[in-house]
Enzyme design. Structure first.
Site, PDB file in Angstrom:
ATOM      1  N   ASN A  96       0.968  -0.905   0.289  1.00 24.26           N
ATOM      2  CA  ASN A  96      -0.071   0.050   0.139  1.00 24.26           C
ATOM      3  C   ASN A  96       0.993   0.850   0.122  1.00 24.26           C
ATOM      4  O   ASN A  96       2.135   1.605   0.234  1.00 24.26           O
ATOM      5  CB  ASN A  96      -1.254  -0.330   1.047  1.00 24.26           C
ATOM      6  CG  ASN A  96      -0.480   0.423   1.959  1.00 24.26           C
ATOM      7  OD1 ASN A  96      -0.317   1.952   2.586  1.00 24.26           O
ATOM      8  ND2 ASN A  96       0.556  -0.159   3.237  1.00 24.26           N
ATOM      9  N   LYS A 154       6.662   3.618  16.967  1.00 28.34           N
ATOM     10  CA  LYS A 154       6.893   2.281  16.260  1.00 28.34           C
ATOM     11  C   LYS A 154       7.433   2.538  14.906  1.00 28.34           C
ATOM     12  O   LYS A 154       7.821   3.572  13.828  1.00 28.34           O
ATOM     13  CB  LYS A 154       4.706   2.613  15.030  1.00 28.34           C
ATOM     14  CG  LYS A 154       5.049   1.788  14.132  1.00 28.34           C
ATOM     15  CD  LYS A 154       2.967   1.062  13.701  1.00 28.34           C
ATOM     16  CE  LYS A 154       2.963   0.146  13.304  1.00 28.34           C
ATOM     17  NZ  LYS A 154       1.203  -0.011  12.188  1.00 28.34           N
ATOM     18  N   ASN A 194       6.363  -1.500  11.582  1.00 30.82           N
ATOM     19  CA  ASN A 194       5.485  -1.305  10.746  1.00 30.82           C
ATOM     20  C   ASN A 194       5.713  -1.985   9.196  1.00 30.82           C
ATOM     21  O   ASN A 194       6.784  -2.784   8.884  1.00 30.82           O
ATOM     22  CB  ASN A 194       6.221   0.509  10.155  1.00 30.82           C
ATOM     23  CG  ASN A 194       5.386   1.166   9.658  1.00 30.82           C
ATOM     24  OD1 ASN A 194       3.563   0.629   9.467  1.00 30.82           O
ATOM     25  ND2 ASN A 194       5.431   2.766   9.958  1.00 30.82           N
ATOM     26  N   SER A 211       6.233   5.521   8.072  1.00 32.07           N
ATOM     27  CA  SER A 211       5.319   4.840   7.150  1.00 32.07           C
ATOM     28  C   SER A 211       6.221   4.998   5.804  1.00 32.07           C
ATOM     29  O   SER A 211       6.981   6.902   6.035  1.00 32.07           O
ATOM     30  CB  SER A 211       3.855   5.399   7.148  1.00 32.07           C
ATOM     31  OG  SER A 211       3.673   5.573   6.400  1.00 32.07           O
ATOM     32  N   ASN A 265       4.990   6.058   3.741  1.00 29.22           N
ATOM     33  CA  ASN A 265       4.236   6.293   2.124  1.00 29.22           C
ATOM     34  C   ASN A 265       3.760   8.231   2.355  1.00 29.22           C
ATOM     35  O   ASN A 265       3.051   8.333   1.234  1.00 29.22           O
ATOM     36  CB  ASN A 265       3.200   5.811   2.055  1.00 29.22           C
ATOM     37  CG  ASN A 265       2.464   4.029   1.962  1.00 29.22           C
ATOM     38  OD1 ASN A 265       3.589   3.612   1.090  1.00 29.22           O
ATOM     39  ND2 ASN A 265       2.178   3.608   2.994  1.00 29.22           N
ATOM     40  N   THR A 266       4.594   9.176   2.775  1.00 25.51           N
ATOM     41  CA  THR A 266       4.696  10.172   3.264  1.00 25.51           C
ATOM     42  C   THR A 266       6.386  10.670   2.776  1.00 25.51           C
ATOM     43  O   THR A 266       7.676   9.675   3.873  1.00 25.51           O
ATOM     44  CB  THR A 266       4.346  10.545   4.885  1.00 25.51           C
ATOM     45  OG1 THR A 266       2.559   9.927   4.649  1.00 25.51           O
ATOM     46  CG2 THR A 266       4.564  12.520   5.098  1.00 25.51           C
ATOM     47  N   PHE A 272      -1.594   8.310   4.389  1.00 26.08           N
ATOM     48  CA  PHE A 272      -2.118   8.961   5.664  1.00 26.08           C
ATOM     49  C   PHE A 272      -3.366   9.159   5.281  1.00 26.08           C
ATOM     50  O   PHE A 272      -3.496  10.712   5.852  1.00 26.08           O
ATOM     51  CB  PHE A 272      -1.107   9.360   6.089  1.00 26.08           C
ATOM     52  CG  PHE A 272       0.038   9.001   7.274  1.00 26.08           C
ATOM     53  CD1 PHE A 272      -0.647   7.443   7.767  1.00 26.08           C
ATOM     54  CD2 PHE A 272       1.267   9.616   7.831  1.00 26.08           C
ATOM     55  CE1 PHE A 272       0.540   7.584   8.607  1.00 26.08           C
ATOM     56  CE2 PHE A 272       2.099   9.408   8.627  1.00 26.08           C
ATOM     57  CZ  PHE A 272       1.439   8.007   9.179  1.00 26.08           C
TER      58      PHE A 272
END
Length: 360
Positions: free
Chosen positions: A117, A220, A249, A186, A188-189, A121
């Site tokens: 994915n 995390k 994560n 994460s 994805n940012t 966010f």
């Protein structure tokens, strides 16, 4: 119930776009929570037996939790307990509402039981999340198990202002939930993982300490960190008296695969979750437990599909575990199935308390 899902429902669901199914399920759970009989029916079908755990000063009815990413808008807060989960981590949530990255942005690698994915966010923002939580409380539908919030950084916020961004979200939500998880891992940012750097993370944790009224705070981490970088995070966790670590994560690494569909999915940008992450996340849990002499509690997440997977995480050092991808592949009975499997394993091993085998 798991067999019915895997052989009847899942094939139909997997014909549809992954995110579209996710959103439909959340809407269904949200509607179900508002109807008198459906929560009780869900509990009768999917509820889990008690297997109590104490963690961070909180009492958990069982050690299997819902990982962040599944319920980003507090849409189905009362239902996770009814589906057998011992706790739920909502979010990630950011200070500013975000639509996330362009679609499509969620993909299934079916043969490997994995997901990729790059959601980015997507969430309604901290203040809207707070309103949703207040609404569930006003409806007197608040669950008896602990609820946590995963905090992320807004995409529009520069890295040098990250500490203030996290603190705003924390302050907006403080007093509404039982614990918080700082998400700096994460993929994805853009540049978010740079906040795992010791000096940047230290600034965030210092800022949160100024606004925190003794709510358990965890962090995390990514599975892609080097051992030295993990140790830097652990040193800060000790310095700032964090309640624990969530490990781990999603990963930006990709496994080898002989399946053509999986190979195609692995070319997509984003974080990988699911079965291929199991070994790496367990290695990190074991390292954290040994490095801290078992003094820093761990929530283990990554590739947990069965009670044996959960047992592996627990014996490596995790006191609690979380699932996300397994819920997609195994269906709504997953939490209860794991808890029952853990109880059976404990009876077989002659173990009275689950805490007795943590890190064993």
């Amino acid at each position: 119930m798991g067999l019915f899902y895997r052989h009847c429902l899942r094939p139909l669901l997997f014909l549809q776009d992954s995110e579209a199914v996710h959103n439909r399920v959340l809407r269904g759970l949200s509607m179900s929570a508002r109807l008198p009989a459906l929560p009780m029916l869900a509990d009768a079908l999917y509820g889990a037996p008690d297997l109590p755990v104490n963690f961070g000063g909180l009492k958990f009815p069982n050690p299997v939790g819902l990982a962040a990413g599944m319920d980003k808008a507090a849409a189905a807060v009362p239902m996770w307990e009814r589906l057998g989960f011992g706790f739920a981590e909502l979010g990630g949530v950011t200070r500013h509402a975000q639509t996330g990255n362009a679609t499509p942005r969620m993909f299934r690698a079916v043969a490997d039981r994995a997901l990729v994915n790059r959601m980015g966010f997507n969430n309604p923002g901290a203040e809207a999340m707070a309103e949703s939580l207040r609404d569930w409380r006003a409806r007197e539908q608040w669950p008896t198990h602990p609820i946590g919030i995963n905090l992320g950084k807004s995409k529009v916020t520069p890295l040098e202002e990250a500490a203030e961004d996290y603190a705003f979200s924390f302050s907006s939500l403080q007093g509404l939930v039982d614990f918080f998880v700082v998400n700096v891992s994460s993929p994805n940012t853009p540049n978010l993982r740079k906040l795992q750097d010791k000096s940047a993370l230290d600034q965030i944790l210092k800022m949160l300490r100024t606004v925190n009224a003794e709510v358990p705070l965890l962090i995390k981490i990514a599975p892609d960190l080097s051992t030295n970088a993990i140790d830097d995070v652990l040193d800060l966790a000790t310095t700032h008296s964090l309640a624990g670590i969530v490990a781990t994560n999603t990963t930006i690494e990709r496994p080898s695969s002989n399946d053509s569909q999986c190979k195609k999915i692995y070319t997509e940008t984003g974080g990988l979750s699911g079965a291929p992450l199991r070994t790496r996340s367990t290695e990190i849990i074991s390292h954290i437990f040994k490095h801290t002499n078992g003094k820093l509690p761990i929530i283990g997440v990554g590739g947990i599909f069965t009670a044996d997977d959960a047992w592996e995480k627990i014996t490596a050092g995790a006191s609690l575990v979380q699932v996300y991808t397994a819920l997609v592949y195994e269906g709504p009975s997953i939490a209860g199935d794991i808890v029952r499997g853990l109880k059976s394993r404990m009876e077989k091993e002659g173990v009275r308390l689950l805490s007795d085998v943590v890190g064993s």
